[in-house]
Design a protein around this motif. Structure first.
Motif, PDB file in Angstrom:
ATOM      1  N   MET A  87      21.460 -26.450  34.579  1.00 42.81           N
ATOM      2  CA  MET A  87      21.673 -25.081  34.118  1.00 42.81           C
ATOM      3  C   MET A  87      21.019 -24.928  32.738  1.00 42.81           C
ATOM      4  O   MET A  87      21.267 -25.719  31.842  1.00 42.81           O
ATOM      5  CB  MET A  87      23.179 -24.796  34.041  1.00 42.81           C
ATOM      6  N   ALA A  88      20.203 -23.899  32.578  1.00 41.62           N
ATOM      7  CA  ALA A  88      19.477 -23.690  31.321  1.00 41.62           C
ATOM      8  C   ALA A  88      20.413 -23.164  30.230  1.00 41.62           C
ATOM      9  O   ALA A  88      20.870 -22.034  30.272  1.00 41.62           O
ATOM     10  CB  ALA A  88      18.323 -22.719  31.531  1.00 41.62           C
ATOM     11  N   GLN A 127      14.091 -15.550  28.672  1.00 38.84           N
ATOM     12  CA  GLN A 127      13.501 -16.881  28.838  1.00 38.84           C
ATOM     13  C   GLN A 127      14.306 -17.754  29.805  1.00 38.84           C
ATOM     14  O   GLN A 127      14.114 -18.960  29.862  1.00 38.84           O
ATOM     15  CB  GLN A 127      13.353 -17.569  27.483  1.00 38.84           C
ATOM     16  N   GLY A 128      15.217 -17.151  30.553  1.00 40.99           N
ATOM     17  CA  GLY A 128      15.916 -17.867  31.615  1.00 40.99           C
ATOM     18  C   GLY A 128      17.229 -18.523  31.256  1.00 40.99           C
ATOM     19  O   GLY A 128      17.723 -19.360  32.019  1.00 40.99           O
ATOM     20  N   VAL A 176      25.699 -13.808  31.852  1.00 43.10           N
ATOM     21  CA  VAL A 176      25.715 -15.274  31.867  1.00 43.10           C
ATOM     22  C   VAL A 176      26.961 -15.766  31.153  1.00 43.10           C
ATOM     23  O   VAL A 176      27.617 -15.016  30.439  1.00 43.10           O
ATOM     24  CB  VAL A 176      24.451 -15.863  31.182  1.00 43.10           C
ATOM     25  N   GLN A 177      27.253 -17.053  31.326  1.00 47.41           N
ATOM     26  CA  GLN A 177      28.383 -17.655  30.617  1.00 47.41           C
ATOM     27  C   GLN A 177      28.087 -17.705  29.125  1.00 47.41           C
ATOM     28  O   GLN A 177      26.970 -18.041  28.724  1.00 47.41           O
ATOM     29  CB  GLN A 177      28.627 -19.077  31.103  1.00 47.41           C
ATOM     30  N   VAL A 178      29.094 -17.383  28.323  1.00 44.63           N
ATOM     31  CA  VAL A 178      28.979 -17.500  26.871  1.00 44.63           C
ATOM     32  C   VAL A 178      30.018 -18.512  26.410  1.00 44.63           C
ATOM     33  O   VAL A 178      31.204 -18.379  26.704  1.00 44.63           O
ATOM     34  CB  VAL A 178      29.204 -16.140  26.164  1.00 44.63           C
ATOM     35  N   MET A 236      17.120 -29.033  24.199  1.00 47.47           N
ATOM     36  CA  MET A 236      17.819 -27.738  24.222  1.00 47.47           C
ATOM     37  C   MET A 236      17.024 -26.663  23.487  1.00 47.47           C
ATOM     38  O   MET A 236      16.432 -26.923  22.445  1.00 47.47           O
ATOM     39  CB  MET A 236      19.205 -27.864  23.595  1.00 47.47           C
ATOM     40  N   ASN A 237      17.018 -25.473  24.055  1.00 47.41           N
ATOM     41  CA  ASN A 237      16.411 -24.315  23.404  1.00 47.41           C
ATOM     42  C   ASN A 237      17.365 -23.836  22.310  1.00 47.41           C
ATOM     43  O   ASN A 237      18.551 -23.631  22.577  1.00 47.41           O
ATOM     44  CB  ASN A 237      16.202 -23.180  24.415  1.00 47.41           C
TER      45      ASN A 237
END
Length: 183
Positions: free
Chosen positions: A1-2, A30-31, A61-63, A176-177
């Motif tokens: 998962m990104a 960016q996904g 998305v999950q935060v 990690m981004n």
């Protein structure tokens, strides 16, 4: 998962509010499938704290939120937007009375408006904390903390009161981004 990490290190105000919204939007483009918001803030303006809470809760998305060292005042509302909430071993949460800075003279009707606004913000703040910590062994007396008796929670107290789900250093890996929002 990104997973994308966003480091939020500054006050909650118009500028950082816009920057965080923009940064989250870019990460999603960016996904990003999970946004991890690492927070270090002394708080800020109520209106922008509630705005960011609602924005983060609406994301598709999950935060996850993580206390990097100190989350204070309106920062608690930003922090509570996370579905999964963690804090470093050496961190704190501060709940304390609201205050406004008034510039120049104020007439009676404006003062009444300010008082009404403070009361409403206090109620909204307490409601969010109650909802997000529901079912915890210790119930926080948020109205008391916001009106006269400030309270600091260490990680263990935050765990007992449902503010966090785990004490975790949340190490960052090289792959990690990462993004940054600061004053």
């Amino acid at each position: 998962m990104a997973r994308h990490i966003i480091h939020f290190t500054g006050p909650i105000n118009s500028s950082t509010c816009g920057n965080l919204i923009n940064t989250c939007s870019k990460a999603l483009q960016q996904g990003a499938e999970v946004l991890q918001l690492n927070i270090a803030t002394m708080g800020g303006e109520c209106s922008y704290g509630f705005t960011l809470y609602n924005f983060l809760r609406a994301l598709p998305v999950q935060v996850h939120t993580h206390n990097l060292g100190t989350v204070e005042s309106m920062g608690n509302i930003l922090f509570l937007a996370g579905e999964w909430r963690t804090a470093c071993s050496y961190s704190k949460f501060l709940f304390h009375p609201f205050h406004w800075t008034l510039h120049g003279s104020v007439d009676h009707s404006r003062m009444a408006e300010y008082a009404m606004s403070l009361d409403y913000d206090l109620q909204l703040y307490a409601q969010i904390v109650a909802e997000r910590t529901e079912g915890a062994p210790e119930v926080l007396d948020v109205p008391r903390y916001l009106m006269a008796y400030p309270r600091i929670l260490g990680p263990q107290e935050a765990l007992q009161s449902g503010v966090i789900h785990a004490i975790d250093e949340m190490p960052i890996t090289l792959d990690m981004n990462q993004w940054s929002v600061h004053a």
